[in-house]
Design a protein around this motif. Structure first.
Motif, mmCIF file in Angstrom:
data_model
loop_
_atom_site.group_PDB
_atom_site.id
_atom_site.type_symbol
_atom_site.label_atom_id
_atom_site.label_comp_id
_atom_site.label_asym_id
_atom_site.label_seq_id
_atom_site.Cartn_x
_atom_site.Cartn_y
_atom_site.Cartn_z
ATOM 1 N N ALA A 293 0.817 -1.206 0.000
ATOM 2 C CA ALA A 293 0.000 0.000 0.000
ATOM 3 C C ALA A 293 0.856 1.262 0.000
ATOM 4 C CB ALA A 293 -0.933 -0.008 1.217
ATOM 5 N N LEU A 294 1.905 1.275 0.793
ATOM 6 C CA LEU A 294 2.753 2.458 0.882
ATOM 7 C C LEU A 294 3.585 2.659 -0.380
ATOM 8 C CD1 LEU A 294 3.913 2.318 4.593
ATOM 9 C CD2 LEU A 294 2.418 3.992 3.519
ATOM 10 N N THR A 295 4.088 1.571 -0.951
ATOM 11 C CA THR A 295 4.857 1.702 -2.180
ATOM 12 C C THR A 295 3.960 2.190 -3.310
ATOM 13 O OG1 THR A 295 6.294 -0.105 -1.432
ATOM 14 C CG2 THR A 295 6.453 0.514 -3.740
ATOM 15 N N TYR A 296 2.709 1.740 -3.316
ATOM 16 C CA TYR A 296 1.725 2.215 -4.298
ATOM 17 C C TYR A 296 1.412 3.690 -4.093
ATOM 18 C CZ TYR A 296 -2.911 2.961 -6.344
ATOM 19 O OH TYR A 296 -3.981 3.471 -7.019
ATOM 20 N N SER A 297 1.154 4.082 -2.847
ATOM 21 C CA SER A 297 0.797 5.483 -2.588
ATOM 22 C C SER A 297 1.960 6.425 -2.846
ATOM 23 C CB SER A 297 0.308 5.650 -1.146
ATOM 24 O OG SER A 297 1.352 5.452 -0.222
ATOM 25 N N ALA A 298 3.187 5.900 -2.777
ATOM 26 C CA ALA A 298 4.366 6.722 -3.058
ATOM 27 C C ALA A 298 4.703 6.744 -4.541
ATOM 28 C CB ALA A 298 5.562 6.212 -2.271
ATOM 29 N N GLY A 299 3.949 6.002 -5.351
ATOM 30 C CA GLY A 299 4.195 5.980 -6.787
ATOM 31 C C GLY A 299 5.240 4.979 -7.212
ATOM 32 N N GLY A 300 5.626 4.072 -6.321
ATOM 33 C CA GLY A 300 6.656 3.090 -6.659
ATOM 34 C C GLY A 300 6.152 1.948 -7.512
ATOM 35 N N VAL A 301 4.844 1.660 -7.445
ATOM 36 C CA VAL A 301 4.231 0.632 -8.291
ATOM 37 C C VAL A 301 2.909 1.187 -8.813
ATOM 38 C CG1 VAL A 301 5.300 -1.316 -7.092
ATOM 39 C CG2 VAL A 301 3.077 -0.455 -6.306
ATOM 40 N N ASP A 302 2.410 0.600 -9.911
ATOM 41 C CA ASP A 302 1.143 1.080 -10.458
ATOM 42 C C ASP A 302 -0.029 0.315 -9.861
ATOM 43 O OD1 ASP A 302 0.945 -1.381 -11.822
ATOM 44 O OD2 ASP A 302 1.914 -0.557 -13.620
ATOM 45 N N THR A 303 -1.231 0.706 -10.267
ATOM 46 C CA THR A 303 -2.437 0.122 -9.700
ATOM 47 C C THR A 303 -2.518 -1.371 -9.959
ATOM 48 O OG1 THR A 303 -3.622 2.208 -10.008
ATOM 49 C CG2 THR A 303 -4.969 0.249 -9.661
ATOM 50 N N ASP A 304 -2.166 -1.803 -11.165
ATOM 51 C CA ASP A 304 -2.233 -3.233 -11.489
ATOM 52 C C ASP A 304 -1.278 -4.044 -10.612
ATOM 53 O OD1 ASP A 304 -4.152 -2.814 -13.394
ATOM 54 O OD2 ASP A 304 -2.727 -2.750 -15.075
ATOM 55 N N THR A 407 -12.144 -0.081 -3.522
ATOM 56 C CA THR A 407 -12.248 0.670 -2.266
ATOM 57 C C THR A 407 -10.878 1.128 -1.806
ATOM 58 O OG1 THR A 407 -14.190 -0.605 -1.608
ATOM 59 C CG2 THR A 407 -12.996 0.549 0.142
ATOM 60 N N LEU A 408 -9.885 0.250 -1.955
ATOM 61 C CA LEU A 408 -8.529 0.585 -1.499
ATOM 62 C C LEU A 408 -7.880 1.646 -2.376
ATOM 63 C CD1 LEU A 408 -7.215 -3.010 -0.680
ATOM 64 C CD2 LEU A 408 -8.042 -1.293 0.920
ATOM 65 N N THR A 409 -8.114 1.582 -3.689
ATOM 66 C CA THR A 409 -7.459 2.539 -4.582
ATOM 67 C C THR A 409 -8.209 3.861 -4.672
ATOM 68 O OG1 THR A 409 -8.604 1.508 -6.476
ATOM 69 C CG2 THR A 409 -6.367 0.751 -5.973
ATOM 70 N N GLU A 410 -9.540 3.828 -4.393
ATOM 71 C CA GLU A 410 -10.305 5.078 -4.440
ATOM 72 C C GLU A 410 -9.999 5.969 -3.247
ATOM 73 O OE1 GLU A 410 -14.340 3.893 -4.635
ATOM 74 O OE2 GLU A 410 -14.239 3.259 -6.736
ATOM 75 N N HIS A 411 -9.830 5.351 -2.065
ATOM 76 C CA HIS A 411 -9.525 6.141 -0.873
ATOM 77 C C HIS A 411 -8.046 6.509 -0.864
ATOM 78 C CE1 HIS A 411 -13.348 5.942 1.212
ATOM 79 N NE2 HIS A 411 -13.459 4.670 0.852
#
Length: 483
Positions: A293-304, A407-411
């Motif tokens: 979740a944190l790596t995603y929110s920091a832009g380190g990985v994409d949604t997929d 839900t996780l990616t919208e919030h």
């Protein structure tokens, strides 16, 4: 009437069982620093052995407070003792002399800690990387009436040695350091000259800094040390003592990955809750989920990439409370991640995004009980404001539930942190390249330092018995409420 009689009896016992009434010797507490005179402190000063590799020389300096009436220590396995000041050997343990307030024991001990995932530390011709538990003494003590003395350990380097000593790990040898200040606290990256760091240093510090800013539950250390392990050691990461401020991560680990080991190990530094064996998976599952979740929110990985990680079908039918039934060690990482993701999504849905799994970890950290499945389900329900007991139990012991990734990616996932033990468990993170673990790769839990076994003389009284009965009654009342 019964309450008044019981209160009167307790008051009478308080008087009759006081140290003065019983004639038990008691030493007034003298406080100095954080723990004052109540703590037993031991500092391990590390020195390299220039003429041989594979071991280090340690001088353990033990400071015993006055109210500790007996103290003995046992050295690690394969230790050679060279000098003892203020201690004598009784054939089994080294006992601190009655008149000694300060005692010193000098010994050599092997270095080379291996876990199921491979070798984590080493002493070579040019450098040494070690974990505190490799050099730690195992202690027992007695004390007079008063609070239980703490056993406080620290690491230091011998004069002339170039390196960095943290609280639970140390490196000696040619190196560079880079420090980032985050909200007044420091994160220091220790990079040995013998390592080929795969990611950019700034990227590593950015990733951990983001995790630190977002995390709210658990211990927030004022100085976190990240020891980069030379590439020849095992891939992945290692936290010598859960809840402490030091981590070790192999130099080859990437940052832009949903299983970002740098963040995973940082999460373990914040884990201060304790679990029963059936809930040990929670440490790894929560750390791995929040890493993604944190790596995603920091832009380190994409949604997929994020979705693929938190909806993994690997080990999806494993009963997480029965590790002996797993077909491989990955259950706690893979199904554990999916279970935590599913619970986080349910919490966000139930509270319109105002509460997340971080709130669950925060409550578990603040309460004083070891985490059981019942307490876990109860806490999730309390955070959600709805009865999720059945959902949680089925998710943990049955087939992994679906995850509402929308839900996780919208919030705003930036609000999603984690609180990912002395005697705290050691934690490992498998390498990205070895994520497909086999049945023979089961991680082991080891003790960060030998938990001292205390011998308590001169203070078990009728009042002590009443205290124990009170604790048992309170616990029974809590269990009934849960039922």
């Amino acid at each position: 009437m019964r309450t008044q009689l019981f209160a009167g009896l307790v008051c009478l016992l308080l008087v009759c069982t006081s140290p003065v009434a019983l004639g038990v010797e008691s030493t007034p507490q003298v406080r100095g620093g954080a723990d004052g005179d109540s703590s037993i402190t031991v500092q391990y000063t590390i020195d390299r052995e220039p003429d041989q590799t594979g071991q280090v020389r340690v001088t353990a300096t033990i400071e015993r407070p006055r109210h500790v009436t007996g103290l003995s220590v046992r050295t690690p396995a394969e230790t050679t003792v060279h000098q003892a000041d203020g201690l004598h050997f009784d054939g089994d343990r080294w006992r601190v002399s009655d008149e000694a307030g300060t005692a010193r024991l000098t010994y050599t001990v092997p270095v080379g800690l291996s876990t199921t995932f491979g070798q984590r530390t080493a002493d070579t011709r040019n450098w040494t990387l070690l974990a505190r538990q490799e050099v730690s003494l195992h202690a027992r003590w007695r004390w007079r009436v008063g609070p239980r003395p703490a056993w406080n350990e620290s690491l230091a380097l011998a004069p002339g040695q170039s390196g960095v000593a943290g609280s639970t790990a140390a490196y000696i040898g040619p190196h560079e350091t880079e420090t980032r200040t985050v909200d007044g606290d420091r994160i220091t990256l220790v990079v040995p000259a013998a390592s080929d760091l795969r990611p950019d240093r700034a990227a590593v510090l950015d990733s951990i800094s983001h995790a630190k800013r977002v995390s709210t539950a658990g211990t927030d250390h004022d100085h976190t040390r990240v020891f980069v392990a030379p590439n020849e050691l095992a891939p992945g990461g290692y936290t010598p003592s859960n809840g402490e401020s030091d981590v070790i991560v192999n130099a080859g680990e990437p940052v832009r990955s949903p299983v970002n080991v740098w963040v995973h190990e940082y999460r373990h530094t914040r884990q201060t809750f304790e679990t029963v064996p059936a809930m040990d998976w929670l440490s790894e599952g929560s750390a791995d989920y929040h890493t993604a979740a944190l790596t995603y929110s920091a832009g380190g990985v994409d949604t997929d990439q994020f979705r693929e990680r938190v909806t993994t079908e690997r080990h999806q039918t494993a009963d997480l409370t029965r590790p002996d039934s797993w077909d491989g060690p990955g259950a706690q990482y893979h199904k554990g991640t999916r279970v935590v993701a599913a619970i986080d999504a349910r919490l966000r849905q139930a509270t319109d995004g105002s509460r997340t799994f971080e709130a669950v970890l925060d409550r578990l950290t603040r309460q004083g009980e070891r985490v059981t499945l019942a307490l876990f389900a109860e806490t999730v329900s309390a955070v959600a404001g709805d009865d999720l007991d059945t959902f949680v139990r089925r998710a943990v012991t049955g087939t992994a539930p679906p995850v509402s990734t929308d839900t996780l990616t919208e919030h705003d996932l930036r609000r999603s942190g984690s609180a990912d033990t002395t005697g705290r468990r050691t934690h490992f993170a498998p390498s990205v390249d070895s994520a497909a673990t086999s049945a023979g790769d089961e991680p082991t839990h080891s003790v960060a330092t030998g938990r001292p076994v205390t011998d308590r003389y001169g203070e078990w009284t009728v009042l002590g018995t009443l205290g124990m009965l009170s604790v048992l009654l309170v616990r029974r009342k809590r269990r009934r409420k849960r039922l």
